[in-house]
Design an enzyme around this catalytic site. Structure first.
Site, PDB file in Angstrom:
ATOM      1  CG  ASP A 142      -2.050  -0.980   1.138  1.00 33.53           C
ATOM      2  OD1 ASP A 142      -2.316  -1.477   0.030  1.00 33.53           O
ATOM      3  OD2 ASP A 142      -2.663  -1.262   2.186  1.00 33.53           O
TER       4      ASP A 142
ATOM      5  CE1 TYR B 119       2.490  -6.555   4.833  1.00 29.48           C
ATOM      6  CE2 TYR B 119       1.915  -8.829   5.362  1.00 29.48           C
ATOM      7  CZ  TYR B 119       2.094  -7.817   4.435  1.00 29.48           C
ATOM      8  OH  TYR B 119       1.880  -8.082   3.110  1.00 29.48           O
TER       9      TYR B 119
ATOM     10  CG  ASP C  73      -5.669   3.062   4.870  1.00 28.02           C
ATOM     11  OD1 ASP C  73      -6.631   3.816   4.613  1.00 28.02           O
ATOM     12  OD2 ASP C  73      -4.902   2.641   3.989  1.00 28.02           O
TER      13      ASP C  73
ATOM     14  NE  ARG D 175      -5.559  -1.583   3.188  1.00 27.75           N
ATOM     15  CZ  ARG D 175      -6.182  -1.350   2.043  1.00 27.75           C
ATOM     16  NH1 ARG D 175      -7.134  -0.443   1.981  1.00 27.75           N
ATOM     17  NH2 ARG D 175      -5.874  -2.021   0.962  1.00 27.75           N
TER      18      ARG D 175
END
Length: 282
Positions: free
Chosen positions: A39, A67, A81, A174
């Site tokens: 992203d 992550y 987000d 997300r």
């Protein structure tokens, strides 16, 4: 001709496509691609392939990823987000206790179902979901099964939970952030995301645009086991002819005389080439 991978640390506010274009410009070469979209707002590992390495990007698709995610509680958005529109907000609340969070996180380990964000690159009838969302077209994103290997709590602060997530391909962090919030009866959204690892590509070894480091193609595919091919069968392998082997069905990195030839596929006792790295037999 440059051939190899770059373990690039993508900065924030840059698309993966923009990163590829900048590498093209820096190295003055056209044949460049990336493995696994990150992203724009996120930072971290973005594998970049140069030259013949672009043929091998597909083998990164199945790699596990790690992550580091900051989850903000009290707010949820339509994109999952902080770039999205706020759809829910709670002003006064107490952060759940760490043991309560731990208990909830256990429900997200293993194979789970999740719905990717509407602001994502998921294809809906041939069109990217984020394009439809930007045009305010109403659509549903189908749920999908993903696999999460491990979730560690790194920090619990006021309104923010920091997690380390080790997962398989296709996992949307997300969506995970929003689902964790829902399980804790609080709106939640992803505040910041860092991709720490993609297969062999680790953030600790990454480089920036000012210090691009080219890595050998085969060194970045350790998830595929090695097969040593007799030199007398090199020509047959390169011409797509089968070689009888005593190995189980598998995909393998094929070497001969310490030279990387490409990726082969073993099936029913026969090895055939699947993707060649060498351009000729010389």
């Amino acid at each position: 001709m440059i051939d190899g991978f770059i373990n690039l640390k993508k900065p924030a506010n840059m698309t993966s496509h923009d990163a590829v274009n900048l590498v093209r410009k820096k190295l003055n070469t056209k044949k460049v691609g990336h493995g696994g979209t990150l992203d724009p707002a996120a930072v971290g590992v973005l594998p970049i392939a140069i030259g013949r390495a672009t043929k091998f990007l597909e083998y990164l698709a199945d790699c596990d990823k790690t992550y580091r995610a900051e989850v903000l509680f009290g707010v949820s958005t339509d994109s999952g987000d902080l770039d999205g529109e706020i759809i829910s907000r709670v002003e006064n609340f107490e952060m759940p206790a760490p043991d309560e969070i731990e208990s909830v996180l256990k429900n997200f380990i293993g194979q789970i179902e999740q719905t990717p964000p509407k602001h994502s690159a998921i294809k809906i009838n041939g069109r990217k979901a984020y394009d439809l969302a930007r045009k305010n077209i109403d659509f549903e994103v189908p749920r999908r099964v993903v696999k999460i290997h491990e979730i560690k709590i790194l920090n619990v602060a006021e309104k923010i939970l920091t997690l380390e997530i080790d997962c398989a391909k296709g996992t949307y962090i997300r969506s995970l952030a929003a689902d964790i919030g829902e399980s804790l009866n609080l709106p939640a959204t992803l505040k910041f995301l860092t991709r720490v690892r993609v297969g062999d590509f680790d953030l600790a070894d990454s480089c920036d645009f000012n210090n691009l480091k080219i890595l050998p193609v085969d060194s970045c595919l350790s998830n595929i086991k090695i097969f040593e091919l007799p030199s007398r069968r090199i020509k047959a392998f390169c011409n797509g002819l089968p070689t009888d082997v005593e190995e189980n069905d598998a995909r393998v990195k094929v070497y001969s005389d310490e030279k990387f030839l490409g990726i082969g596929k073993i099936r029913a006792g026969e090895l055939r080439s699947e993707k060649l790295f060498i351009d000729s037999l010389n």
